[in-house]
Every structure is written in C-alpha cells, then in structure tokens.
Design a protein around this motif. Structure first.
Motif, mmCIF file in Angstrom:
data_model
loop_
_atom_site.group_PDB
_atom_site.id
_atom_site.type_symbol
_atom_site.label_atom_id
_atom_site.label_comp_id
_atom_site.label_asym_id
_atom_site.label_seq_id
_atom_site.Cartn_x
_atom_site.Cartn_y
_atom_site.Cartn_z
ATOM 1 N N VAL A 339 -11.214 -12.830 -2.832
ATOM 2 C CA VAL A 339 -9.391 -12.325 -3.655
ATOM 3 C C VAL A 339 -8.564 -11.637 -2.665
ATOM 4 N N GLY A 340 -7.601 -11.879 -2.545
ATOM 5 C CA GLY A 340 -6.174 -11.307 -1.613
ATOM 6 C C GLY A 340 -6.625 -11.231 -0.666
ATOM 7 N N ALA A 341 -7.507 -12.544 0.130
ATOM 8 C CA ALA A 341 -7.616 -12.885 1.234
ATOM 9 C C ALA A 341 -5.833 -12.775 1.752
ATOM 10 N N ALA A 342 -4.436 -13.683 1.447
ATOM 11 C CA ALA A 342 -3.846 -13.679 2.305
ATOM 12 C C ALA A 342 -3.596 -12.238 2.533
ATOM 13 N N TRP A 343 -2.821 -11.361 1.020
ATOM 14 C CA TRP A 343 -2.267 -10.196 1.176
ATOM 15 C C TRP A 343 -3.267 -9.044 2.029
ATOM 16 N N ALA A 344 -4.562 -9.436 1.959
ATOM 17 C CA ALA A 344 -5.794 -8.909 3.460
ATOM 18 C C ALA A 344 -4.807 -8.631 4.990
ATOM 19 N N GLU A 345 -4.395 -10.018 5.457
ATOM 20 C CA GLU A 345 -4.325 -11.106 6.938
ATOM 21 C C GLU A 345 -3.249 -10.168 6.798
ATOM 22 N N ARG A 346 -2.059 -10.210 6.357
ATOM 23 C CA ARG A 346 -0.414 -9.815 5.946
ATOM 24 C C ARG A 346 -0.678 -8.008 6.465
ATOM 25 N N ARG A 347 -1.620 -7.062 5.529
ATOM 26 C CA ARG A 347 -1.591 -6.303 5.662
ATOM 27 C C ARG A 347 -1.919 -6.051 7.102
ATOM 28 N N LYS A 348 -2.838 -6.416 7.318
ATOM 29 C CA LYS A 348 -4.102 -6.054 8.819
ATOM 30 C C LYS A 348 -2.777 -6.133 9.734
ATOM 31 N N LEU A 349 -1.914 -7.411 9.686
ATOM 32 C CA LEU A 349 -1.137 -7.156 11.105
ATOM 33 C C LEU A 349 -0.052 -6.377 10.953
ATOM 34 N N GLU A 350 0.250 -6.130 9.042
ATOM 35 C CA GLU A 350 1.280 -4.847 9.452
ATOM 36 C C GLU A 350 0.870 -3.741 10.000
ATOM 37 N N LEU A 351 -0.480 -3.512 9.374
ATOM 38 C CA LEU A 351 -1.441 -2.342 10.348
ATOM 39 C C LEU A 351 -1.102 -1.994 11.765
ATOM 40 N N GLU A 352 -1.509 -3.252 12.105
ATOM 41 C CA GLU A 352 -1.875 -3.270 13.297
ATOM 42 C C GLU A 352 -0.946 -3.213 14.394
ATOM 43 N N LEU A 353 0.284 -3.866 14.134
ATOM 44 C CA LEU A 353 1.776 -3.302 14.527
ATOM 45 C C LEU A 353 2.438 -1.807 14.257
ATOM 46 N N GLU A 354 1.920 -1.768 13.230
ATOM 47 C CA GLU A 354 2.094 0.367 13.562
ATOM 48 C C GLU A 354 1.235 0.770 14.067
ATOM 49 N N ARG A 355 -0.373 0.361 14.073
ATOM 50 C CA ARG A 355 -0.727 1.348 15.207
ATOM 51 C C ARG A 355 -0.458 0.676 16.625
ATOM 52 N N ARG A 356 0.116 -0.003 16.911
ATOM 53 C CA ARG A 356 0.966 -0.074 18.139
ATOM 54 C C ARG A 356 2.092 0.328 18.435
ATOM 55 N N GLY A 357 2.457 0.903 17.781
ATOM 56 C CA GLY A 357 3.094 1.340 17.640
ATOM 57 C C GLY A 357 4.906 1.531 16.821
ATOM 58 N N GLU A 358 4.807 0.195 17.162
ATOM 59 C CA GLU A 358 6.611 -0.567 16.743
ATOM 60 C C GLU A 358 5.813 -0.263 14.873
ATOM 61 N N VAL A 359 6.369 1.094 14.926
ATOM 62 C CA VAL A 359 6.306 1.385 13.671
ATOM 63 C C VAL A 359 6.847 0.368 12.445
ATOM 64 N N ILE A 360 6.978 -0.298 11.696
ATOM 65 C CA ILE A 360 7.622 -1.434 10.895
ATOM 66 C C ILE A 360 7.672 0.073 9.009
ATOM 67 N N THR A 361 8.810 0.348 9.371
ATOM 68 C CA THR A 361 8.564 1.593 7.787
ATOM 69 C C THR A 361 9.848 0.295 7.282
ATOM 70 N N LYS A 362 8.213 -0.355 6.484
ATOM 71 C CA LYS A 362 7.784 -0.591 5.076
ATOM 72 C C LYS A 362 8.140 -0.222 4.116
ATOM 73 N N ASP A 363 8.937 0.985 3.579
ATOM 74 C CA ASP A 363 8.646 1.353 2.598
ATOM 75 C C ASP A 363 8.815 0.706 1.472
ATOM 76 N N TYR A 364 7.607 1.796 0.502
ATOM 77 C CA TYR A 364 7.363 0.135 -0.811
ATOM 78 C C TYR A 364 8.234 1.257 -1.416
ATOM 79 N N ASP A 365 8.730 0.534 -2.564
ATOM 80 C CA ASP A 365 9.057 0.606 -3.409
ATOM 81 C C ASP A 365 8.695 1.316 -4.029
ATOM 82 N N ALA A 366 8.795 2.990 -5.321
ATOM 83 C CA ALA A 366 7.945 3.580 -5.559
ATOM 84 C C ALA A 366 7.672 3.790 -6.979
#
Lengths: 422, 150
Positions: A339-366
């Motif tokens: 369940v949610g595999a695609a989401w998980a993969e995407r999110r993992k990549l995002e988190l890794e990028l954030e960790r590396r410092g390339e902060v992708i300020t993807k502000d989620y809609d409130a």
C-alpha cells in the motif's frame, strides 16, 4: 465356547468407539481408531511426507558412505541427524569422518529393529525397511575405507612436517619435554589438549576436576597441575575429550565421568609449589633472521595485517559498494505492491534530498488531506476526498455568505420613514 | 503512557506525521485526555514500543480547533477513535462492526492491540487496503453507528 465369545467381544471393541485413545506420532494426533487409523488417507499422506523428508536427509548421508571424507571438528558439530525411528539425535562426536556417527547408527541392529517396528506400526511397508538403514555389507566396506584413509593420513603425518598442533604435542613437544625436564615426570598427553605448564611432582596437589574422557583412552596418567586451574576449567567447559588427571598421592581422588555426561568443574584444594616457578619449561620457538630484520613490536614496525590491508583496500571498495547496493536492494525487496508504495518511494527521495541540504520547500497545502475511505463511501477514495472538499467549500461559502449579510438594523416602519423623508 | 506518546494539536503536525511515516503503520488515536476510556486505551499503548519496528503511535487531541476538519473528514463521533495509516494511505479494518474505517473504543489486552496492528501491517505489505480483524468478536467493542443522526 468361551474362547469364541472372547473373540467376539474383542471384535466388538475394535468396531465400537470404546477404544482407548492413542497418539499417532506421524500425524501428531490423538485418535481412538486403533489399527484402522493407519489406512486413512490423512495418515498416509503425513507418513509419506515424513518418509520423503527422511529419505532426503539420508540421501545426503549416502555419498559419504561410498567415499568417506575427513571432516574438521568444527563442521562436525553442525551435522546432526534426527532419527525418527529411534527418536533421538545422532550427533557427530568422536569421529573424524563425515557423517560417521550417522552411518554407524544407521547400520546398527537396534536401529534396524526400530525401523521395522515403526513401519509395521504406521503401515509404511516393512519391505521398505532397507531403504532406511545401511546394509551390513556396505557398512563393512565403509569401515575398511575409513581405516585405509586413517593409515594413509598417519603415514603422511609421520613423513612430512605438518602444522598440526596435535602432532606437535605428540612428537616434538614430548621429546623436548623429556630433554629439558631433569626430574622424572610421567605424563601422557592425549589428542586435543594443549599443555602449557609443567610442575614438579613433589608437592601433593589435590585437584579434583570431573572431566569427561573418552572411553578409548586407556592407561593411567600421573599428571600434576599447578597454576592452571583456569585452563582446567576452560577445558572442562569445552568438553574436550581425552583429558584425564590422576594424582600420585593416595589422598587425592578424581572423578571420572563417562563420555557425553555433564561437566562439573570443581576445584577443591590446591597447593602450590614455589620451586616449580623457576622450572617452567617452555618450548622455545626460533624464528628466522629475516623476520628479525623486518622489525617487531619493540622496534615499532607496522603490524603485518596493515600491510596486507593495503592489498585488501582495493578489494574492500567494491565490497562496500556491494553492501550499499544490497541495502538498497533490501528496500526494493519490500513488496512493490504494498500500500502506498509509490508514495513511499517519492517521499523517501524527498526526505533524502532534504537531508542532503537541498531543501525542497514543498509547502504542502494547509488543506491537504490524506487519502481516506469514508464510511459510506461509494467510488474511489479520491472521490470521497473531493466530495468532502466540495462540501467543505460549500459550508465555508455558506458561512461567509452569512457574514456578509446586510448588517442588522432596527426596524423602521414605513410611516416613520415617510415621516423622515418628508 | 499518554505523556510518552506525542500528542498532536495542530493540523500540520498531523499532516507531517502522516506524510513522514514511511513503510510503517501509523496509529492515530483521536481522543480526549480527560476521557477515562481514552486514558485506558492510552495505557495500552505502552506496547507501542513492542510494535515500534513496524508502527508509530500518536495521539490527537479532539478538542483542538484545527483538528475539527479532521473530525469531519474522518467522520469521528465516538471517542476514542483510532485510525490506521500506511504510507499516507488510510487502512480499513473489518472488525464485524458497521464502520470499517476506524477502530472505536479500547482494546481489552495489550496483545489485542499488537495483533490488530500486525494484521494491518501484513495487509498493507501485501497491498490490501482493507484487512479483517484477527480478534474474536467478544473482544471487539460494540457501538451503534449513526448516519446523519438517524
């Protein structure tokens, strides 16, 4: 007449349900069907499964029957065979050959009897008994081959210099001891025992340590120990075979335990001998002059393992990358259909990028809402979310509309208004 | 155990937790810190450590104003209500009651809670969005579901 009546009574018992409950080891089941049970299909299938499993294990053992092979002790520990017929484990102890104990067990008469009994009891077909045992002829051939191997090995050892510690003990060690030791010491070193220290026999050393010894070791040993209680304990714990201690003095006593029993190291009384400190006859190892040139700990040379490490460095890097790949491989092994595999993969990549410092300020809609399946949902979950959002908007609009209503005013009657305007 | 589990009062906290819990079951308990049943449930969450390898537990305060939208969205009327997420996807569980979207009430034993979370995890790993409850019916809290106050 009476005899016939008895027979009939017995028959009644067999057919009725008044039979005693028995436990069938094959099906692991309690039943009161008596002898009928073995003919039921369930029992037959579980029996065939059991026997095929056993056959596969035996087929592992059979190649060693044809060609006996020497097996190092450490590996032997891992090999054990559970004999279903005798309900016991056959552990590979005291045998230098692969599956030695298993073959001996399978060839034994007792085992054959049990096989036949088992097959009769569970209906496997007593004619198949031979496939679960080792025939006498084959066993004798195997024994001959083993003996031949042993003699060959003994010859090889006697001729050439080998690194075998046992040999050192038996041959060189003994000889050097006899040379260095002026006092007459009787000792018997058996296989598998490293004896570092010796002492004079003058003192009464009372040490009782119950230690298992193999039945094959015969003969008396007079052996005094001093300062090696720890060694003794370690050896006791290791359950090493062939280690006996005997004492000259009559007051001392030793407990001998038969092979395979529990070890109980118990050191009771110990007297030391100061004189023996000086006479610790250690064997000298001479090293070649080349090594001396190379340097040692005192001269501050690099340890040999660092030198070899340089060679291994080149090897290490690909290993590391393999390790990393295997870890990445592990995540890909996570069911991609989860369940949610695609989401998980995407999110993992995002988190890794954030960790590396390339902060992708993807502000989620409130107003982000997770995927949710409503209680009275019909259709896809996206639909439920949209419906909710639509409903929300409506309610919000409704609220805002009510706010932007004409502000409340006190009622002015027409007459008053008319009067005002006039 | 309530004080050891994170209590969320803001929507964005809940959102970020839902989004950041990857490949683990997220157990969100919607409840009140003053309700006795909620507290009893929270006490059971001390087994949160046991399931920590595959689940995260968090508490959401129902009284908070920002959370109201979630109450509407998840249709929460009874408290405590527990909703399970996996990879930001909502997991349903068929426990014999009418409402499969959440778990209403408390658990009788710690092991029950662990079993339920395990069932959710197993189903999620297989790709199922709805799983069946491993508990026998006598241990499942009963309630009556109202549909639009009918």
């Amino acid at each position: 007449m009476n005899h016939e009546i008895m027979k009939k009574k017995k028959k009644k018992n067999d057919n009725g349900e008044e039979q005693q409950f028995e436990f069938c080891e094959v099906c692991k089941l309690n039943h009161n069907q008596g002898r009928r049970h073995i003919y039921f299909p369930a029992h037959k299938s579980s029996l065939s499964a059991l026997l095929t499993r056993l056959q596969s294990k035996l087929s592992d053992v059979k190649p060693f029957l044809k060609t006996p092979m020497l097996l190092p002790a450490e590996h032997a520990q891992q090999n054990r065979l559970w004999c279903v017929f005798c309900n016991r484990d056959v552990i590979e102890l005291d045998t230098p050959f692969a599956c030695g104990k298993a073959i001996e067990h399978l060839a034994s008469g007792e085992h054959y009897k049990r096989v036949k009994g088992f097959l009769w009891k569970h209906g496997g077909g007593t004619h198949r008994a031979d496939s679960f045992r080792v025939v006498e002829g084959d066993f004798k051939k195997w024994e001959k081959k083993c003996k031949a191997m042993k003699t060959e090995a003994a010859k090889a050892e006697a001729v050439g210099a080998s690194n075998n510690i046992h040999n050192e003990l038996n041959a060189d060690y003994l000889n050097s001891f006899h040379e260095n030791n002026t006092n007459s010491l009787d000792f018997n070193i058996t296989n598998g025992v490293v004896v570092p220290l010796q002492s004079y026999t003058n003192e009464k050393v009372q040490v009782s340590c119950s230690v298992p010894y193999s039945a094959s070791e015969a003969g008396s040993t007079s052996y005094d120990m001093r300062g090696r209680m720890q060694m003794v304990d370690a050896q006791c714990l290791k359950n090493s075979t062939g280690f006996m201690d005997n004492h000259l003095s009559s007051s001392s006593h030793v407990d001998y335990l038969s092979n395979g029993s529990q070890v109980q190291p118990g050191v009771k009384v110990f007297h030391g001998d100061s004189r023996s400190l000086n006479s610790m006859n250690l064997q000298k190892i001479s090293y070649s002059s080349k090594e001396a040139i190379g340097g040692n700990v005192h001269t501050g040379a690099t340890p040999p393992w660092f030198n070899s490490a340089e060679e291994n460095e080149i090897m290490q890097k690909p290993e590391l990358s393999n390790f990393v790949n295997s870890k990445a491989g592990k995540s890909s092994k996570l069911n991609p259909k989860r369940v949610g595999a695609a989401w998980a993969e995407r999110r993992k990549l995002e988190l890794e990028l954030e960790r590396r410092g390339e902060v992708i300020t993807k502000d989620y809609d409130a107003n982000w809402l997770p995927n949710f399946g409503g209680v009275w949902q019909s259709g896809t979950r996206r639909k439920s979310r949209k419906e909710f959002q639509v409903e929300n908007k409506k309610s919000l609009e409704f609220d805002s509309q009510s706010e932007s209503f004409v502000p409340l005013q006190p009622y002015i009657s027409k007459r008053m208004r008319r009067d005002k305007s006039e | 155990m309530e004080y050891l589990l994170p209590t969320l009062r803001e929507k964005r906290e809940v959102d970020s937790l839902i989004r950041d819990t990857i490949d683990k079951v997220l157990v969100l308990r919607f409840g009140l810190s003053s309700d006795s049943v909620c507290l009893q449930l929270d006490d059971l969450y001390k087994s949160a450590k046991d399931v920590s390898r595959f689940a995260t537990v968090a508490l959401v305060d129902v009284d908070s104003p920002e959370i109201q939208v979630y109450l509407k969205y998840f249709d929460i009327t009874f408290v405590p209500s527990t909703i399970f997420f996996f990879n930001a996807h909502h997991m349903k569980m068929d426990s014999g009651s009418a409402d499969h979207t959440k778990w209403i009430g408390t658990f009788q034993k710690k092991q029950d809670f662990v079993d339920v979370v395990e069932a959710i995890y197993r189903g999620a790993m297989k790709g199922k969005l709805i799983v069946s409850c491993p508990l026998p019916p006598e241990r499942i809290p009963k309630f009556e579901l109202l549909y639009k106050n009918v």
